[in-house]
Every structure is written in structure tokens, then in C-alpha cells.
Design a protein around this motif. Structure first.
Motif, PDB file in Angstrom:
ATOM      1  N   THR A 272       0.814  -1.224   0.000  1.00 26.45           N
ATOM      2  CA  THR A 272       0.000   0.000   0.000  1.00 26.45           C
ATOM      3  C   THR A 272       0.840   1.264   0.000  1.00 26.45           C
ATOM      4  O   THR A 272       0.396   2.305  -0.499  1.00 26.45           O
TER       5      THR A 272
ATOM      6  N   LYS B  79      -4.060   0.124   7.050  1.00 21.81           N
ATOM      7  CA  LYS B  79      -5.424   0.636   7.083  1.00 21.81           C
ATOM      8  C   LYS B  79      -5.501   2.039   6.490  1.00 21.81           C
ATOM      9  O   LYS B  79      -6.345   2.326   5.633  1.00 21.81           O
ATOM     10  N   ASN B  80      -4.606   2.924   6.928  1.00 20.86           N
ATOM     11  CA  ASN B  80      -4.628   4.306   6.440  1.00 20.86           C
ATOM     12  C   ASN B  80      -4.289   4.385   4.957  1.00 20.86           C
ATOM     13  O   ASN B  80      -4.928   5.131   4.196  1.00 20.86           O
TER      14      ASN B  80
ATOM     15  N   LYS C  53      -7.200   3.011   2.795  1.00 26.61           N
ATOM     16  CA  LYS C  53      -8.292   3.977   2.721  1.00 26.61           C
ATOM     17  C   LYS C  53      -8.021   5.021   1.640  1.00 26.61           C
ATOM     18  O   LYS C  53      -8.923   5.387   0.874  1.00 26.61           O
ATOM     19  N   GLN C  54      -6.793   5.506   1.575  1.00 25.53           N
ATOM     20  CA  GLN C  54      -6.438   6.493   0.553  1.00 25.53           C
ATOM     21  C   GLN C  54      -6.564   5.914  -0.848  1.00 25.53           C
ATOM     22  O   GLN C  54      -7.071   6.570  -1.765  1.00 25.53           O
TER      23      GLN C  54
ATOM     24  N   VAL D 176      -8.467   3.425  -1.806  1.00 21.19           N
ATOM     25  CA  VAL D 176      -9.882   3.224  -2.112  1.00 21.19           C
ATOM     26  C   VAL D 176     -10.541   4.530  -2.539  1.00 21.19           C
ATOM     27  O   VAL D 176     -11.347   4.554  -3.476  1.00 21.19           O
ATOM     28  N   GLU D 177     -10.204   5.619  -1.884  1.00 21.75           N
ATOM     29  CA  GLU D 177     -10.782   6.918  -2.257  1.00 21.75           C
ATOM     30  C   GLU D 177     -10.406   7.291  -3.682  1.00 21.75           C
ATOM     31  O   GLU D 177     -11.238   7.813  -4.441  1.00 21.75           O
TER      32      GLU D 177
ATOM     33  N   LYS E 121     -12.422   5.035  -6.071  1.00 20.20           N
ATOM     34  CA  LYS E 121     -13.842   5.399  -6.135  1.00 20.20           C
ATOM     35  C   LYS E 121     -14.075   6.597  -7.052  1.00 20.20           C
ATOM     36  O   LYS E 121     -15.136   6.709  -7.687  1.00 20.20           O
TER      37      LYS E 121
ATOM     38  N   LYS F 151     -13.188  -4.826   6.334  1.00 17.00           N
ATOM     39  CA  LYS F 151     -13.955  -3.771   7.011  1.00 17.00           C
ATOM     40  C   LYS F 151     -13.999  -2.502   6.167  1.00 17.00           C
ATOM     41  O   LYS F 151     -15.048  -1.861   6.045  1.00 17.00           O
ATOM     42  N   ILE F 152     -12.867  -2.155   5.575  1.00 13.49           N
ATOM     43  CA  ILE F 152     -12.824  -0.965   4.718  1.00 13.49           C
ATOM     44  C   ILE F 152     -13.711  -1.155   3.495  1.00 13.49           C
ATOM     45  O   ILE F 152     -14.461  -0.253   3.103  1.00 13.49           O
TER      46      ILE F 152
ATOM     47  N   ARG G 145     -17.450  -0.922   4.358  1.00  8.00           N
ATOM     48  CA  ARG G 145     -17.888   0.460   4.595  1.00  8.00           C
ATOM     49  C   ARG G 145     -18.059   1.232   3.294  1.00  8.00           C
ATOM     50  O   ARG G 145     -18.819   2.197   3.227  1.00  8.00           O
ATOM     51  N   ASN G 146     -17.346   0.815   2.269  1.00  6.38           N
ATOM     52  CA  ASN G 146     -17.398   1.508   0.982  1.00  6.38           C
ATOM     53  C   ASN G 146     -18.222   0.764  -0.062  1.00  6.38           C
ATOM     54  O   ASN G 146     -18.200   1.125  -1.242  1.00  6.38           O
TER      55      ASN G 146
END
Length: 234
Positions: free
Chosen positions: A75, A129-130, A133-134, A136-137, A140, A177-178, A181-182
Motif C-alpha cells: 500500500t 489501514k490508512n 483507505k487512501q 480506495v478513495e 472510487k 472492514k474498509i 464500509r465503501n
């Protein structure tokens, strides 16, 4: 490695009718654009997915200037390169994975792979995790349909670099989990591969045999075709 080179050569000549007969009898008016992102595991199954889906979709992955497949690694590398990998293409679907590199041990000074259990992980669970998340954003924002593939399992004892036993499960729990949520669908390659490791994985290695990559490729194809909603798969 010879097994990967041989796999790529042979997979290009395999008949789609043998493994995925439904894929060769119909072709959409406009082929969908699919992007595969991932480490060397995805590199292993990419040629199979491309060949088996060539009548249905244009399947791509990041490539290096010399024409070889680019390893997306962990990541940390993903955060730095995700926009470049996406590029300007309007992707219909992106199938992605990160985890196997994040959980390996690296030398804290050089950043090189390490077999020393005292050395840190490339990205611990909090960093993973952090970073994820980036990523995935960014994914998206493309508007593409997204599928996350869970990190595949490996033996308790593996060759360099050191990967502690059971870490795939821990990283997958964070990733799932991530994704939930998305509202991102999950291709559970971990659960698929786990009971078959003796048959499809190389000894003391995170990588797979030719048949192993072929099996993973079929699983990837199944999920992609479900998402693209081709009539023969409804």
C-alpha cells in the motif's frame, strides 16, 4: 523465475473452450475496460485472465517501459502510484489487491526484504489501514465498478523475506472492514486458496504453480463476469 515464464508462454496458447467455454461464444458490442492491480500473485494470473476474456473485455495491468508487468507491491507503493496506474482511461471495472508486501519484514535502514523477525513490517496494520483507505478513495473517484481480492495464504515457513504465520488473515480483516464500509465487493481468494495450498502453491513460497495461477485466474474471471453482467452469466 522459470515457472512464471513458462506459465505465461503456455497460457497464451490454452484454448478458452477447455476452461471457460461460455467466454468464447458471444462478444459484446463494445468491450469493457478492466484494470487488474496487485503484486506478483496478480502478475501470475493476469495472462490467463487476459486470454480467457479477450472476446469479452480489454484486460490491462500496469506495465513497465520494457514491456514487463509492473509489481504494484504494498500500500505504501500504492499510495504513491495509484493515480499513475489509473491514468486517463475510463475503466469499467478495477480488480485490486494489496497486503502480501505490507506484511513482510524489511530492513529499517535500506528498506530491503529481511529475514530478521526483529525488523519492522513494510506497513503495520495501522499504516496498512490508512494507506488502503487512501487508495480506495482514489479508486472510487474513477466511477469504475470495484472488486477487492483478499490476500492469499502462505505456508508457516516461507523463503526470504520473512512473513509471520497467520498475517494474511489479520490484514484481510482490516481490508474487508474498509471494503464493507465503501460497498466494495470482495473476491475472497484467501478462502478459495486455503484448502488447496498443497495442490496449487509452491513449497515454502507465497507463489503458486502454473495450475494454481490458472485456478486463481478462473476465480477472478468469475467475479469480473458477474459484475459486468454478461447475459450468459446472469
Amino acid at each position: 523465475m522459470n515457472y512464471r515464464r513458462d506459465f505465461i508462454k503456455t497460457s497464451l496458447f490454452l484454448s478458452p473452450a477447455i476452461f471457460c467455454p461460455k467466454l468464447i461464444f458471444s462478444k459484446p458490442a463494445q468491450q469493457k475496460k478492466v484494470l487488474l492491480l496487485g503484486d506478483s500473485i496478480s502478475i501470475g494470473y493476469t495472462p490467463f485472465v487476459q486470454d480467457m476474456m479477450k472476446h469479452l473485455a480489454l484486460v490491462s495491468r500496469p506495465m513497465l517501459p520494457d514491456g514487463s508487468a509492473e509489481n504494484c507491491e504494498g500500500t505504501t507503493n500504492g499510495v504513491q502510484n495509484i493515480r499513475r496506474w489509473i491514468g486517463d482511461t475510463k475503466w469499467d471495472l478495477i480488480h485490486f489487491n494489496f497486503g502480501l508486501h505490507d506484511l513482510k519484514h524489511v530492513d529499517p535502514v535500506t528498506g530491503e526484504n529481511s529475514s530478521n523477525p526483529a525488523d519492522p513490517l513494510q506497513a503495520d496494520l495501522k499504516e496498512y489501514k490508512n494507506n488502503l483507505k487512501q487508495i480506495v478513495e482514489e479508486l472510487k473517484r474513477t466511477g469504475a465498478d470495484l472488486i477487492f481480492a483478499t490476500t492469499t495464504p502462505y505456508p508457516d515457513t516461507v523463503n526470504n523475506p520473512l512473513r509471520d504465520p497467520g498475517m494474511s488473515e489479520k490484514y484481510n480483516r482490516v481490508a474487508v472492514k474498509i471494503m464493507n464500509r465503501n460497498n466494495i465487493d470482495i473476491n475472497d481468494l484467501y478462502t478459495f486458496a486455503k484448502p488447496r495450498l498443497q495442490e496449487i502453491q509452491l513449497p515454502n513460497n507465497v507463489h503458486f504453480t502454473e495450475e494454481g495461477y490458472r485456478a486463481l485466474g478462473r476465480k477472478v474471471i468469475d467475479r469480473i463476469t458477474e459484475h459486468l453482467e454478461y447475459p450468459q452469466y446472469r
